[in-house]
Design a protein around this motif. Sequence first.
Motif, short mmCIF file in Angstrom:
data_model
loop_
_atom_site.label_atom_id
_atom_site.label_comp_id
_atom_site.label_asym_id
_atom_site.label_seq_id
_atom_site.Cartn_x
_atom_site.Cartn_y
_atom_site.Cartn_z
N GLU A 53 0.83 -1.21 0.00
CA GLU A 53 0.00 0.00 0.00
C GLU A 53 0.87 1.27 0.00
O GLU A 53 0.59 2.23 -0.71
CB GLU A 53 -0.92 -0.01 1.22
N GLN A 54 1.94 1.25 0.79
CA GLN A 54 2.79 2.42 0.92
C GLN A 54 3.73 2.59 -0.28
O GLN A 54 4.24 3.69 -0.53
CB GLN A 54 3.62 2.34 2.20
N ALA A 55 3.97 1.54 -1.04
CA ALA A 55 4.89 1.60 -2.18
C ALA A 55 4.45 2.63 -3.21
O ALA A 55 5.29 3.24 -3.88
CB ALA A 55 5.02 0.22 -2.82
N THR A 56 3.15 2.84 -3.32
CA THR A 56 2.67 3.82 -4.30
C THR A 56 3.13 5.24 -3.97
O THR A 56 3.27 6.06 -4.87
CB THR A 56 1.13 3.79 -4.40
N ALA A 57 3.40 5.52 -2.69
CA ALA A 57 3.89 6.85 -2.31
C ALA A 57 5.26 7.11 -2.93
O ALA A 57 5.56 8.23 -3.34
CB ALA A 57 3.96 6.98 -0.79
N PHE A 58 6.07 6.07 -3.02
CA PHE A 58 7.39 6.22 -3.64
C PHE A 58 7.24 6.47 -5.14
O PHE A 58 8.00 7.24 -5.73
CB PHE A 58 8.26 4.99 -3.36
N GLN A 59 6.25 5.82 -5.74
CA GLN A 59 5.95 6.04 -7.15
C GLN A 59 5.46 7.48 -7.37
O GLN A 59 5.95 8.18 -8.25
CB GLN A 59 4.88 5.05 -7.63
N ASP A 60 4.51 7.90 -6.54
CA ASP A 60 3.92 9.24 -6.68
C ASP A 60 4.98 10.34 -6.53
O ASP A 60 4.92 11.37 -7.21
CB ASP A 60 2.83 9.46 -5.64
N GLN A 61 5.93 10.13 -5.65
CA GLN A 61 6.97 11.13 -5.41
C GLN A 61 8.22 10.91 -6.28
O GLN A 61 9.21 11.63 -6.14
CB GLN A 61 7.37 11.14 -3.93
N GLU A 62 8.17 9.90 -7.16
CA GLU A 62 9.26 9.60 -8.09
C GLU A 62 10.59 9.38 -7.37
O GLU A 62 11.63 9.93 -7.74
CB GLU A 62 9.39 10.69 -9.16
N ILE A 63 10.55 8.54 -6.33
CA ILE A 63 11.75 8.23 -5.55
C ILE A 63 12.50 7.09 -6.22
O ILE A 63 12.02 5.96 -6.27
CB ILE A 63 11.38 7.83 -4.09
N ASP A 64 13.68 7.39 -6.74
CA ASP A 64 14.53 6.34 -7.30
C ASP A 64 15.56 5.95 -6.24
O ASP A 64 15.51 6.42 -5.10
CB ASP A 64 15.18 6.79 -8.61
N LEU A 68 16.29 7.62 -2.63
CA LEU A 68 16.06 6.81 -1.43
C LEU A 68 17.26 6.91 -0.49
O LEU A 68 17.11 7.04 0.72
CB LEU A 68 15.81 5.36 -1.83
N LEU A 69 18.45 6.87 -1.06
CA LEU A 69 19.67 6.94 -0.24
C LEU A 69 19.86 8.31 0.41
O LEU A 69 20.59 8.43 1.39
CB LEU A 69 20.89 6.58 -1.09
N LEU A 70 19.21 9.32 -0.12
CA LEU A 70 19.33 10.68 0.43
C LEU A 70 18.22 11.02 1.43
O LEU A 70 18.28 12.06 2.09
CB LEU A 70 19.31 11.71 -0.70
N MET A 71 17.22 10.17 1.54
CA MET A 71 16.07 10.49 2.38
C MET A 71 16.43 10.52 3.86
O MET A 71 17.17 9.67 4.35
CB MET A 71 14.94 9.47 2.16
N THR A 72 15.88 11.50 4.55
CA THR A 72 16.03 11.59 5.99
C THR A 72 14.79 10.95 6.65
O THR A 72 13.80 10.66 5.98
CB THR A 72 16.11 13.06 6.45
N ARG A 73 14.88 10.79 7.94
CA ARG A 73 13.73 10.26 8.69
C ARG A 73 12.52 11.15 8.48
O ARG A 73 11.41 10.68 8.26
CB ARG A 73 14.10 10.17 10.17
N ASN A 74 12.74 12.46 8.53
CA ASN A 74 11.65 13.41 8.36
C ASN A 74 11.03 13.30 6.96
O ASN A 74 9.81 13.44 6.81
CB ASN A 74 12.15 14.83 8.62
N ASP A 75 11.84 13.09 5.94
CA ASP A 75 11.32 12.91 4.58
C ASP A 75 10.34 11.75 4.53
O ASP A 75 9.27 11.86 3.93
CB ASP A 75 12.45 12.63 3.58
N VAL A 76 10.72 10.64 5.15
CA VAL A 76 9.86 9.45 5.11
C VAL A 76 8.60 9.68 5.94
O VAL A 76 7.50 9.31 5.52
CB VAL A 76 10.63 8.20 5.60
N LEU A 77 8.75 10.30 7.10
CA LEU A 77 7.61 10.48 7.99
C LEU A 77 6.61 11.52 7.50
O LEU A 77 5.41 11.38 7.73
CB LEU A 77 8.07 10.86 9.40
N THR A 78 7.10 12.56 6.83
CA THR A 78 6.18 13.63 6.43
C THR A 78 6.07 13.84 4.93
O THR A 78 5.04 14.25 4.43
CB THR A 78 6.59 14.96 7.08
N GLY A 79 7.12 13.57 4.19
CA GLY A 79 7.13 13.87 2.77
C GLY A 79 6.39 12.90 1.88
O GLY A 79 6.06 13.21 0.75
#
Length: 108
Positions: A53-64, A68-79
Amino acid sequence: MRYYCNITDSAMEDKANGSVDTKSPVENGQMPDPANWGVSDVVNYFKATGFEEQATAFQDQEIDGKSLLLMTRNDVLTGLSIKLGPALKIYEYHVKPLQTQHLKSNAS
């Protein structure tokens, strides 16, 4: 070729019995390095690890992989606009370990 193994972590919770099995991809006994992953690879990784279910968020935000390697905790929790519980698990059990593995493999 990616292989998936079951990892049980007592800190993760499941509605039924208080524990959950999550699949973590392992390549040659190590976590994979997502540096060259495309968006679809990131989405497939999270689908395969139980976060369909959550995988679509990575698609929507175009996270490659590089993103992904640059994401912070805050990015994942709020972005990503996903619920807090899954977001915490995604960061702590997947994003952070992938980042750590990438740093270790590139430090040598």
